[in-house]
Design an enzyme around this catalytic site. Structure first.
Site, PDB file in Angstrom:
ATOM      1  N   SER A  65       0.789  -1.246   0.000  1.00  0.00           N
ATOM      2  CA  SER A  65       0.000   0.000   0.000  1.00  0.00           C
ATOM      3  C   SER A  65       0.815   1.287   0.000  1.00  0.00           C
ATOM      4  CB  SER A  65      -0.930   0.027   1.206  1.00  0.00           C
ATOM      5  OG  SER A  65      -2.032  -0.793   0.948  1.00  0.00           O
ATOM      6  N   LYS A  68       0.501   3.458  -2.918  1.00  0.00           N
ATOM      7  CA  LYS A  68      -0.675   4.315  -3.140  1.00  0.00           C
ATOM      8  C   LYS A  68      -0.328   5.806  -3.164  1.00  0.00           C
ATOM      9  CE  LYS A  68      -3.805   0.954  -0.947  1.00  0.00           C
ATOM     10  NZ  LYS A  68      -4.443   0.569   0.323  1.00  0.00           N
ATOM     11  N   TYR A 245      -4.261   4.108   8.063  1.00  0.00           N
ATOM     12  CA  TYR A 245      -5.625   3.557   8.138  1.00  0.00           C
ATOM     13  C   TYR A 245      -6.305   3.940   9.456  1.00  0.00           C
ATOM     14  CZ  TYR A 245      -3.462   0.879   4.472  1.00  0.00           C
ATOM     15  OH  TYR A 245      -2.776   0.524   3.361  1.00  0.00           O
ATOM     16  N   VAL A 263       1.200  -3.853   3.803  1.00  0.00           N
ATOM     17  CA  VAL A 263       1.161  -5.160   4.471  1.00  0.00           C
ATOM     18  C   VAL A 263       2.384  -6.031   4.163  1.00  0.00           C
ATOM     19  CG1 VAL A 263      -1.343  -5.320   4.811  1.00  0.00           C
ATOM     20  CG2 VAL A 263      -0.334  -6.154   2.671  1.00  0.00           C
TER      21      VAL A 263
HETATM   22  N1  GLN Z   1      -2.087  -5.278  -2.034  1.00  0.00           N
HETATM   23  C1  GLN Z   1      -2.695  -5.109  -0.750  1.00  0.00           C
HETATM   24  C2  GLN Z   1      -4.204  -5.150  -0.835  1.00  0.00           C
HETATM   25  O1  GLN Z   1      -4.749  -4.575  -1.716  1.00  0.00           O
HETATM   26  C3  GLN Z   1      -2.227  -3.820  -0.134  1.00  0.00           C
HETATM   27  C4  GLN Z   1      -2.842  -3.579   1.215  1.00  0.00           C
HETATM   28  C5  GLN Z   1      -1.909  -2.924   2.193  1.00  0.00           C
HETATM   29  O2  GLN Z   1      -0.704  -2.894   2.022  1.00  0.00           O
HETATM   30  N2  GLN Z   1      -2.487  -2.427   3.269  1.00  0.00           N
HETATM   31  O3  GLN Z   1      -4.865  -5.739  -0.041  1.00  0.00           O
END
Ligand code: GLN
Length: 309
Positions: A65, A68, A245, A263
């Protein structure tokens, strides 16, 4: 300051390493279970170009993530802020990163923000290019410019693993297709999103990206503007409000820095105009944030008086 950064970074890594034992590897992407939960690494880059690194800082992991923030910058550069934020909001959710719940109960069914999966999938759908190959090339090329790392590549195993099991993201994306937020083919958009999440980086790459956003979009080595200043500022702000988050509030109180987690175990953080920080520790807390990474950042912020508040 230099000696202090080095000392506090090394102390924090040693003192908080044992916290990994209370975290868990992300299991919903099966290939992520291959990570070593004990790994911990960090790099700090200051504006003058000095590096401070410790632990497993060269270990590569998937960006997940954290990507992003990079695609958000690119999507705004491609389409303008108004167009991107006509499809999503700026508000934190207080829900988990992949939650479905608010999509249906919102009066206007738009993702709350670009850091949760729903918003990030829409952002990815807005990257310009003839087809997915061209879009992916543009995304990777932008990452290479931000990291000054020509070697960046995708972890094919993690990408395929998420493609196979990413049904919650499919649910979010199909819902958004139904209500008209996503206009392109859902599987195409998800394929690009899963690949973007599987870009391999290390703590140095993250610290470099962080430094670009910390430095108002300008590469400290070349002086080149890689991201317009107004976009860098917006992204720093969204990192504060939504980057961790449903832990963004407590993180702001405890650490007080713009940050974004993934993650895969990475966290990117920055001290505006001063430091870019990259951390790695794949054992996660129940919100999906690196447990050791959060502790190390809290300690660094306290010891080096980094909070922006
Ligand atoms: N690729 C992961 C997902 O879409 C990324 C989520 C994350 O890093 N929080 O679930």
């Amino acid at each position: 300051m230099k000696e202090e950064i080095k000392k506090h970074l090394e102390n924090a890594i040693t003192s908080y390493h044992h916290y990994y034992a209370s975290g868990k590897l992300a299991a919903y992407i099966p290939a992520l279970l291959e990570a070593n939960p004990k790994a911990i690494g960090a790099c700090i880059l200051d504006k003058e170009g000095h590096w401070y690194c410790a632990g497993d800082y060269e270990k590569r992991f998937t960006i997940q993530s954290i990507s992003k923030i990079v695609t958000l910058a690119l999507a705004i550069m491609d389409n303008g802020e108004e167009s991107v934020f006509s499809k999503m909001g700026y508000e934190p959710t207080g829900d988990s990163f992949n939650s479905l719940v608010r999509m249906e109960i919102n009066r206007v069914p738009k993702p709350y923000n670009p850091m949760i999966n729903a918003g990030a999938i829409v952002v990815t759908s807005m990257i310009k290019g003839e087809d997915n190959n061209e879009k992916l090339e543009r995304i990777i090329d932008f990452f290479k410019r931000l990291t000054s790392n020509e070697e960046l590549s995708i972890d094919g195993k993690v990408y395929l693993s998420e493609k196979e099991t990413g049904h919650r993201n499919r649910a979010l994306a199909y819902y958004m297709k139904e209500v008209g937020i996503l206009s392109l083919d859902v599987e195409d958009v998800l394929d690009l999103y899963f690949q973007q999440c599987s870009i391999l980086v290390n703590c140095q790459d993250l610290a470099k990206i962080a430094m670009v956003f910390a430095n108002d979009g300008v590469d400290i080595n070349t002086g080149e503007e890689l991201v317009p200043k107004y976009i860098a500022r917006k992204i720093r702000t969204i990192m504060v409000t939504c980057g961790m988050y449903d832990a963004s509030g407590s993180f702001a109180v405890r650490v007080g820095l713009p940050a974004k987690s993934g993650v895969g175990g990475g966290i990117i953080a920055l001290s505006p105009k001063k430091l870019g920080i990259g951390l790695y520790g794949p054992a996660l807390d129940d919100k999906g944030n690196s447990i050791v990474g959060m502790k190390v950042l809290e300690e660094l912020s306290r010891k080096l008086d980094l909070s922006i508040f």
